[in-house]
Design a protein around this motif. Structure first.
Motif, PDB file in Angstrom:
ATOM      1  N   ASP A 121      36.510  33.161  45.589  1.00 60.02           N
ATOM      2  CA  ASP A 121      36.970  31.875  45.092  1.00 60.02           C
ATOM      3  C   ASP A 121      38.477  31.790  45.330  1.00 60.02           C
ATOM      4  OD1 ASP A 121      36.552  29.472  43.173  1.00 60.02           O
ATOM      5  OD2 ASP A 121      38.246  30.586  42.317  1.00 60.02           O
ATOM      6  N   LEU A 122      38.918  30.749  46.019  1.00 55.55           N
ATOM      7  CA  LEU A 122      40.322  30.626  46.416  1.00 55.55           C
ATOM      8  C   LEU A 122      41.258  30.621  45.206  1.00 55.55           C
ATOM      9  CD1 LEU A 122      42.418  30.274  48.622  1.00 55.55           C
ATOM     10  CD2 LEU A 122      42.011  27.806  48.517  1.00 55.55           C
ATOM     11  N   TRP A 123      40.904  29.870  44.175  1.00 54.20           N
ATOM     12  CA  TRP A 123      41.764  29.793  42.986  1.00 54.20           C
ATOM     13  C   TRP A 123      41.934  31.175  42.341  1.00 54.20           C
ATOM     14  CZ3 TRP A 123      45.371  27.388  40.488  1.00 54.20           C
ATOM     15  CH2 TRP A 123      45.557  27.627  39.136  1.00 54.20           C
ATOM     16  N   GLU A 124      40.825  31.854  42.100  1.00 56.66           N
ATOM     17  CA  GLU A 124      40.890  33.173  41.474  1.00 56.66           C
ATOM     18  C   GLU A 124      41.664  34.152  42.354  1.00 56.66           C
ATOM     19  OE1 GLU A 124      37.938  36.564  39.572  1.00 56.66           O
ATOM     20  OE2 GLU A 124      37.132  34.579  40.006  1.00 56.66           O
ATOM     21  N   PHE A 129      46.272  37.435  43.158  1.00 57.47           N
ATOM     22  CA  PHE A 129      47.302  37.896  44.095  1.00 57.47           C
ATOM     23  C   PHE A 129      48.679  37.815  43.450  1.00 57.47           C
ATOM     24  CE2 PHE A 129      50.583  36.902  47.223  1.00 57.47           C
ATOM     25  CZ  PHE A 129      50.548  38.074  47.981  1.00 57.47           C
ATOM     26  N   LEU A 130      48.955  36.709  42.773  1.00 52.92           N
ATOM     27  CA  LEU A 130      50.258  36.583  42.101  1.00 52.92           C
ATOM     28  C   LEU A 130      50.428  37.646  41.019  1.00 52.92           C
ATOM     29  CD1 LEU A 130      50.476  32.699  41.833  1.00 52.92           C
ATOM     30  CD2 LEU A 130      51.764  34.198  43.375  1.00 52.92           C
ATOM     31  N   ILE A 131      49.388  37.890  40.248  1.00 52.14           N
ATOM     32  CA  ILE A 131      49.447  38.926  39.211  1.00 52.14           C
ATOM     33  C   ILE A 131      49.684  40.291  39.849  1.00 52.14           C
ATOM     34  CG2 ILE A 131      48.066  40.185  37.487  1.00 52.14           C
ATOM     35  CD1 ILE A 131      46.665  37.492  36.889  1.00 52.14           C
ATOM     36  N   SER A 132      49.105  40.515  41.004  1.00 55.58           N
ATOM     37  CA  SER A 132      49.130  41.841  41.634  1.00 55.58           C
ATOM     38  C   SER A 132      50.502  42.256  42.156  1.00 55.58           C
ATOM     39  CB  SER A 132      48.134  41.888  42.791  1.00 55.58           C
ATOM     40  OG  SER A 132      48.618  41.161  43.913  1.00 55.58           O
ATOM     41  N   GLN A 133      51.430  41.360  42.234  1.00 56.21           N
ATOM     42  CA  GLN A 133      52.697  41.676  42.885  1.00 56.21           C
ATOM     43  C   GLN A 133      53.530  42.736  42.175  1.00 56.21           C
ATOM     44  OE1 GLN A 133      53.176  40.465  46.127  1.00 56.21           O
ATOM     45  NE2 GLN A 133      51.072  40.233  45.473  1.00 56.21           N
ATOM     46  N   GLN A 134      53.305  42.970  40.915  1.00 60.82           N
ATOM     47  CA  GLN A 134      54.114  43.943  40.182  1.00 60.82           C
ATOM     48  C   GLN A 134      53.290  45.000  39.460  1.00 60.82           C
ATOM     49  OE1 GLN A 134      57.455  43.916  40.405  1.00 60.82           O
ATOM     50  NE2 GLN A 134      57.265  42.165  41.757  1.00 60.82           N
ATOM     51  N   LYS A 135      52.039  45.189  39.824  1.00 61.18           N
ATOM     52  CA  LYS A 135      51.172  46.051  39.032  1.00 61.18           C
ATOM     53  C   LYS A 135      50.353  47.007  39.886  1.00 61.18           C
ATOM     54  CE  LYS A 135      51.583  43.434  35.148  1.00 61.18           C
ATOM     55  NZ  LYS A 135      52.043  43.870  33.915  1.00 61.18           N
ATOM     56  N   THR A 136      49.743  47.970  39.225  1.00 53.21           N
ATOM     57  CA  THR A 136      48.760  48.846  39.848  1.00 53.21           C
ATOM     58  C   THR A 136      47.377  48.216  39.664  1.00 53.21           C
ATOM     59  OG1 THR A 136      48.353  50.082  37.827  1.00 53.21           O
ATOM     60  CG2 THR A 136      50.140  50.897  39.269  1.00 53.21           C
ATOM     61  N   ILE A 140      46.261  45.419  36.999  1.00 53.55           N
ATOM     62  CA  ILE A 140      45.862  44.084  37.452  1.00 53.55           C
ATOM     63  C   ILE A 140      44.538  43.713  36.813  1.00 53.55           C
ATOM     64  CG2 ILE A 140      45.193  42.683  39.452  1.00 53.55           C
ATOM     65  CD1 ILE A 140      47.052  44.618  41.099  1.00 53.55           C
ATOM     66  N   ARG A 141      43.570  44.649  36.812  1.00 55.48           N
ATOM     67  CA  ARG A 141      42.273  44.381  36.178  1.00 55.48           C
ATOM     68  C   ARG A 141      42.470  43.996  34.714  1.00 55.48           C
ATOM     69  NH1 ARG A 141      39.778  49.139  39.151  1.00 55.48           N
ATOM     70  NH2 ARG A 141      38.665  48.092  40.838  1.00 55.48           N
ATOM     71  N   GLU A 142      43.325  44.747  34.027  1.00 56.76           N
ATOM     72  CA  GLU A 142      43.591  44.478  32.612  1.00 56.76           C
ATOM     73  C   GLU A 142      44.207  43.089  32.429  1.00 56.76           C
ATOM     74  OE1 GLU A 142      46.753  46.262  29.456  1.00 56.76           O
ATOM     75  OE2 GLU A 142      45.621  47.736  30.617  1.00 56.76           O
ATOM     76  N   ALA A 143      45.164  42.737  33.287  1.00 51.25           N
ATOM     77  CA  ALA A 143      45.813  41.422  33.187  1.00 51.25           C
ATOM     78  C   ALA A 143      44.833  40.296  33.483  1.00 51.25           C
ATOM     79  CB  ALA A 143      47.000  41.353  34.150  1.00 51.25           C
ATOM     80  N   VAL A 144      43.956  40.479  34.479  1.00 49.80           N
ATOM     81  CA  VAL A 144      42.968  39.448  34.823  1.00 49.80           C
ATOM     82  C   VAL A 144      41.988  39.251  33.676  1.00 49.80           C
ATOM     83  CG1 VAL A 144      41.039  38.919  36.374  1.00 49.80           C
ATOM     84  CG2 VAL A 144      43.212  39.727  37.314  1.00 49.80           C
ATOM     85  N   GLU A 145      41.508  40.331  33.073  1.00 45.22           N
ATOM     86  CA  GLU A 145      40.583  40.210  31.937  1.00 45.22           C
ATOM     87  C   GLU A 145      41.271  39.552  30.747  1.00 45.22           C
ATOM     88  OE1 GLU A 145      37.263  40.601  31.678  1.00 45.22           O
ATOM     89  OE2 GLU A 145      37.409  40.899  33.832  1.00 45.22           O
ATOM     90  N   THR A 146      42.525  39.913  30.483  1.00 41.23           N
ATOM     91  CA  THR A 146      43.273  39.301  29.386  1.00 41.23           C
ATOM     92  C   THR A 146      43.439  37.806  29.626  1.00 41.23           C
ATOM     93  OG1 THR A 146      44.440  41.358  28.943  1.00 41.23           O
ATOM     94  CG2 THR A 146      45.474  39.334  28.137  1.00 41.23           C
ATOM     95  N   LEU A 147      43.763  37.443  30.861  1.00 40.62           N
ATOM     96  CA  LEU A 147      43.901  36.031  31.207  1.00 40.62           C
ATOM     97  C   LEU A 147      42.581  35.297  30.980  1.00 40.62           C
ATOM     98  CD1 LEU A 147      45.598  33.746  32.475  1.00 40.62           C
ATOM     99  CD2 LEU A 147      44.797  34.551  34.703  1.00 40.62           C
TER     100      LEU A 147
END
Length: 184
Positions: A121-124, A129-136, A140-147
């Motif tokens: 999905d392009l949006w996801e 991708f934006l979240i991934s720029q500063q994380k492992t 990133i998985r944790e941030a995506v689930e929190t979001l």
């Protein structure tokens, strides 16, 4: 039992409702999950060897069997997952086309021969991708689930035979809201 042939290299054997065994070369679930392409593909702790994956409004549990890959999803969702995993593309032919004298590319292809280009999905994909720029990858998985959890877009389980609890879907643009403390 019905057997269906899809575009090479995937071959599907449909055994009973919500189960689809698809024979596919160059597909490795652990390599894909660790590749950094998607962040909601996770091993199911209580089901060794099974991975869960949420994309858009679709939920899948997938595992490798001696006969191929077991896709546990409704019949109507299978075309989505075939496209998602790019099962119509023969990745083996790309690997076979590597020149014999290109040791670097041959080693890379060997190390990641099970990674496929996911049709996400392009949006996801843009947001992760934006979240991934500063994380492992674990962060990133944790941030995506929190979001996903903080946007509170809960849906009934997309496949009640597989998942009994409400599924937390990735937020769509219309579901985003600013926290109360944010003012513009």
């Amino acid at each position: 039992m019905n057997t269906h042939t899809t575009n090479l290299p995937a071959i599907e054997t449909h055994t009973f409702p919500n189960s689809h065994i698809i024979s596919c070369l160059n597909l490795n679930l652990a390599q894909i999950a660790a590749s950094g392409q998607c962040f909601r593909m996770l091993p199911v702790p209580e089901k060794p060897g099974i991975w869960s994956l949420i994309s858009g409004t679709h939920y899948l549990e997938i595992s490798e069997t001696p006969d191929g890959f077991f896709f546990d999803c409704p019949d109507e969702a299978l075309p989505f997952w075939k496209q998602y995993f790019d099962l119509g593309t023969d990745y083996g032919s790309f690997i076979a086309s590597i020149r014999a004298d290109d040791a670097y590319l041959a080693a890379a292809a060997d190390a990641g021969s099970g990674i496929r280009i996911l049709r996400q999905d392009l949006w996801e994909m843009m947001i992760t991708f934006l979240i991934s720029q500063q994380k492992t990858i674990p962060k990133i998985r944790e941030a995506v689930e929190t979001l996903a959890k903080n946007t509170v877009r809960r849906e009934p389980p997309p496949c009640p035979t597989v998942l009994s609890a409400p599924t937390i879907l990735f937020p769509r643009p219309k579901n985003w809201h600013l926290p109360a403390w944010t003012t513009y």
